[in-house]
Every structure is written in structure tokens, then in C-alpha cells.
Write a protein that holds these residues in place. Structure first.
Motif, PDB file in Angstrom:
ATOM      1  N   LYS A 249       1.019   9.593 -15.976  1.00 53.64           N
ATOM      2  CA  LYS A 249       1.893   8.435 -15.821  1.00 53.64           C
ATOM      3  C   LYS A 249       3.314   8.777 -16.267  1.00 53.64           C
ATOM      4  O   LYS A 249       3.537   9.749 -16.976  1.00 53.64           O
ATOM      5  CB  LYS A 249       1.336   7.238 -16.600  1.00 53.64           C
ATOM      6  CG  LYS A 249      -0.029   6.800 -16.114  1.00 53.64           C
ATOM      7  CD  LYS A 249       0.010   6.439 -14.643  1.00 53.64           C
ATOM      8  CE  LYS A 249      -1.359   6.102 -14.112  1.00 53.64           C
ATOM      9  NZ  LYS A 249      -1.411   6.071 -12.674  1.00 53.64           N
TER      10      LYS A 249
ATOM     11  N   GLY B 168       0.723  10.495 -10.105  1.00 59.08           N
ATOM     12  CA  GLY B 168      -0.690  10.842 -10.174  1.00 59.08           C
ATOM     13  C   GLY B 168      -1.348  10.374 -11.453  1.00 59.08           C
ATOM     14  O   GLY B 168      -1.097   9.272 -11.928  1.00 59.08           O
ATOM     15  N   ALA B 169      -2.184  11.219 -12.012  1.00 62.26           N
ATOM     16  CA  ALA B 169      -2.899  10.878 -13.246  1.00 62.26           C
ATOM     17  C   ALA B 169      -1.957  10.910 -14.456  1.00 62.26           C
ATOM     18  O   ALA B 169      -2.194  10.244 -15.450  1.00 62.26           O
ATOM     19  CB  ALA B 169      -4.052  11.842 -13.465  1.00 62.26           C
TER      20      ALA B 169
ATOM     21  N   GLU C  26       0.837  -1.211   0.000  1.00 62.66           N
ATOM     22  CA  GLU C  26       0.000   0.000   0.000  1.00 62.66           C
ATOM     23  C   GLU C  26       0.872   1.262   0.000  1.00 62.66           C
ATOM     24  O   GLU C  26       0.566   2.233  -0.686  1.00 62.66           O
ATOM     25  CB  GLU C  26      -0.942  -0.006   1.208  1.00 62.66           C
ATOM     26  CG  GLU C  26      -1.891   1.167   1.236  1.00 62.66           C
ATOM     27  CD  GLU C  26      -2.786   1.258   0.009  1.00 62.66           C
ATOM     28  OE1 GLU C  26      -3.171   2.396  -0.362  1.00 62.66           O
ATOM     29  OE2 GLU C  26      -3.102   0.211  -0.608  1.00 62.66           O
TER      30      GLU C  26
ATOM     31  N   ARG D 133       2.176   1.753  -3.491  1.00 60.75           N
ATOM     32  CA  ARG D 133       1.096   2.251  -4.353  1.00 60.75           C
ATOM     33  C   ARG D 133       0.850   3.750  -4.111  1.00 60.75           C
ATOM     34  O   ARG D 133       0.738   4.527  -5.056  1.00 60.75           O
ATOM     35  CB  ARG D 133      -0.185   1.455  -4.092  1.00 60.75           C
ATOM     36  CG  ARG D 133      -1.304   1.776  -5.057  1.00 60.75           C
ATOM     37  CD  ARG D 133      -2.521   0.890  -4.835  1.00 60.75           C
ATOM     38  NE  ARG D 133      -2.185  -0.493  -5.207  1.00 60.75           N
ATOM     39  CZ  ARG D 133      -2.283  -1.537  -4.367  1.00 60.75           C
ATOM     40  NH1 ARG D 133      -2.725  -1.385  -3.146  1.00 60.75           N
ATOM     41  NH2 ARG D 133      -1.959  -2.737  -4.783  1.00 60.75           N
ATOM     42  N   GLU D 134       0.784   4.151  -2.846  1.00 63.02           N
ATOM     43  CA  GLU D 134       0.561   5.565  -2.516  1.00 63.02           C
ATOM     44  C   GLU D 134       1.719   6.436  -2.994  1.00 63.02           C
ATOM     45  O   GLU D 134       1.506   7.539  -3.497  1.00 63.02           O
ATOM     46  CB  GLU D 134       0.370   5.730  -1.009  1.00 63.02           C
ATOM     47  CG  GLU D 134      -0.933   5.194  -0.489  1.00 63.02           C
ATOM     48  CD  GLU D 134      -1.018   5.218   1.031  1.00 63.02           C
ATOM     49  OE1 GLU D 134      -0.032   5.631   1.698  1.00 63.02           O
ATOM     50  OE2 GLU D 134      -2.076   4.829   1.559  1.00 63.02           O
ATOM     51  N   THR D 135       2.938   5.932  -2.837  1.00 62.14           N
ATOM     52  CA  THR D 135       4.111   6.696  -3.274  1.00 62.14           C
ATOM     53  C   THR D 135       4.107   6.914  -4.780  1.00 62.14           C
ATOM     54  O   THR D 135       4.370   8.019  -5.258  1.00 62.14           O
ATOM     55  CB  THR D 135       5.407   5.975  -2.842  1.00 62.14           C
ATOM     56  OG1 THR D 135       5.407   5.839  -1.427  1.00 62.14           O
ATOM     57  CG2 THR D 135       6.628   6.743  -3.277  1.00 62.14           C
ATOM     58  N   LEU D 136       3.794   5.863  -5.537  1.00 67.75           N
ATOM     59  CA  LEU D 136       3.760   6.000  -6.991  1.00 67.75           C
ATOM     60  C   LEU D 136       2.610   6.903  -7.430  1.00 67.75           C
ATOM     61  O   LEU D 136       2.768   7.684  -8.376  1.00 67.75           O
ATOM     62  CB  LEU D 136       3.658   4.624  -7.652  1.00 67.75           C
ATOM     63  CG  LEU D 136       4.881   3.726  -7.456  1.00 67.75           C
ATOM     64  CD1 LEU D 136       4.644   2.357  -8.054  1.00 67.75           C
ATOM     65  CD2 LEU D 136       6.134   4.370  -8.024  1.00 67.75           C
ATOM     66  N   ASP D 137       1.467   6.845  -6.726  1.00 66.11           N
ATOM     67  CA  ASP D 137       0.364   7.756  -7.031  1.00 66.11           C
ATOM     68  C   ASP D 137       0.762   9.199  -6.737  1.00 66.11           C
ATOM     69  O   ASP D 137       0.435  10.109  -7.502  1.00 66.11           O
ATOM     70  CB  ASP D 137      -0.883   7.387  -6.229  1.00 66.11           C
ATOM     71  CG  ASP D 137      -1.589   6.164  -6.772  1.00 66.11           C
ATOM     72  OD1 ASP D 137      -1.299   5.767  -7.918  1.00 66.11           O
ATOM     73  OD2 ASP D 137      -2.430   5.594  -6.037  1.00 66.11           O
ATOM     74  N   THR D 138       1.470   9.422  -5.638  1.00 69.46           N
ATOM     75  CA  THR D 138       1.926  10.771  -5.291  1.00 69.46           C
ATOM     76  C   THR D 138       2.933  11.275  -6.316  1.00 69.46           C
ATOM     77  O   THR D 138       2.888  12.430  -6.732  1.00 69.46           O
ATOM     78  CB  THR D 138       2.562  10.779  -3.893  1.00 69.46           C
ATOM     79  OG1 THR D 138       1.576  10.364  -2.941  1.00 69.46           O
ATOM     80  CG2 THR D 138       3.067  12.160  -3.518  1.00 69.46           C
TER      81      THR D 138
END
Length: 182
Positions: free
Chosen positions: A91, A88-89, A77, A80-85
Motif C-alpha cells: 500500500k 498492489g499488495a 472498476e 480500482r484496477e489502476t490503484l491495484d496496479t
């Protein structure tokens, strides 16, 4: 060199491995790794190393399989959060894969980036005296032990400015408005 050997060699050249910590300072290394992967036409492999509470010795005596599964799930998790930060949208523009590895960060990264054709990207982080005493440098470990090229990315200059603002706020030093004008 035959066609099959050349294709295998080209596949080996297409991997940039980056260490992920989940800290804001690690974003510079993630973005640099993505840029290197784009330039090389490589796959970006983001690796987050995790350890059980108490380290390996503690996990042998006190943690059951469900606790270790919970630690691994928390690491997944966090990745996942780090890569989203980080992305983000928008890529990174390359194939991105995440991997969590149980172990110390330096050893885990060196093990994953074991092919001589890989590129290992690590952040240098803040190396204050206290941090050097408490926690060894992952970047130094990777530079000393990796069998592939290692790119050590310094923290963003903005990070130092942010830390200075935090120190000023902690000490309640008033802001000098002349600092805001160019």
C-alpha cells in the motif's frame, strides 16, 4: 489563531489530489503523489474523471440511466484496477481514497482540488503533435485554472525507452546486441 482554527487549517493541509487515467504512463504521477502525501502526512485522493460516450450532448439524447450507471461502474472498476496496479499488495503508506467524477479531466481535477491548501498532482503524458491536436493537455488546464499548487510529473524515462522498443519491433528493426552492454 485559536486551537479550533489551527486544527481546521491542519486538516486542510492534509490532502494530495492526483489525477488517474489508468495508463501505464500515469504510474509515475501516482507514485509521486503518494510520496508527497507521505512527506506531508496527507491523505491521498486518487481521482478518475469519466464522460459518457458522445460527451454530455450525446448523453442527453441517447443514453438512459442504466447506460450512465454502466459507464460509472466501468470508471469505478478502472480506478480500482489502476490503484491495484500502482500499489498492489504494498500500500502507499498513507490514507488512500478513490473518487470517480463525471466530467472532463481538467475541470474535474480543478473542482476536486478547490481548497488552496490542497496539492494537485498531474502527469504530463506524451505530447506528440497528433495528441496535442486531438486532446487538450490536462496538465496545462490544471496549471492555468487550479487555485492550489500543481505538481506536473513528467513521464518516466523508461516509458520513452519502451516506446522506442515498440517502434523498433513494429518496423521489424533487428536488435543491436551492443545496445545491451554497458
Amino acid at each position: 489563531m485559536g486551537t479550533v482554527e489551527r486544527d481546521e487549517r491542519e486538516e486542510a493541509l492534509r490532502r494530495v489530489v492526483v489525477g488517474v487515467t489508468g495508463t501505464p504512463g500515469n504510474l509515475a504521477a501516482l507514485h509521486r503523489a503518494a510520496a508527497e502525501a507521505r512527506v506531508r502526512g496527507a491523505e491521498l485522493l486518487a481521482v478518475l474523471a469519466w464522460q459518457s460516450p458522445g460527451g454530455e450532448l450525446g448523453s442527453r439524447h441517447s443514453l438512459g440511466p442504466s447506460a450512465l450507471a454502466h459507464c460509472r461502474a466501468a470508471a469505478v472498476e478502472r480506478l480500482r484496477e489502476t490503484l491495484d496496479t500502482a500499489f498492489g499488495a504494498v500500500k502507499p503508506g498513507v490514507a488512500l481514497e478513490g473518487l470517480t467524477v463525471r466530467g472532463t479531466p481538467g475541470a474535474a481535477l480543478v473542482d476536486v482540488a478547490r481548497d488552496t491548501e490542497d496539492l494537485l498532482v498531474v502527469g504530463t503524458g506524451s505530447r506528440t503533435l497528433v495528441r496535442r491536436l486531438v486532446r487538450p493537455s490536462v496538465a496545462r488546464y490544471c496549471l492555468a485554472h487550479a487555485s492550489c499548487p500543481v505538481l506536473a510529473v513528467p513521464p518516466s524515462p523508461l516509458k520513452a525507452e519502451l516506446e522506442a522498443v515498440h517502434r523498433r519491433n513494429a518496423w521489424r528493426v533487428p536488435l543491436d546486441l551492443r545496445e545491451l552492454t554497458p
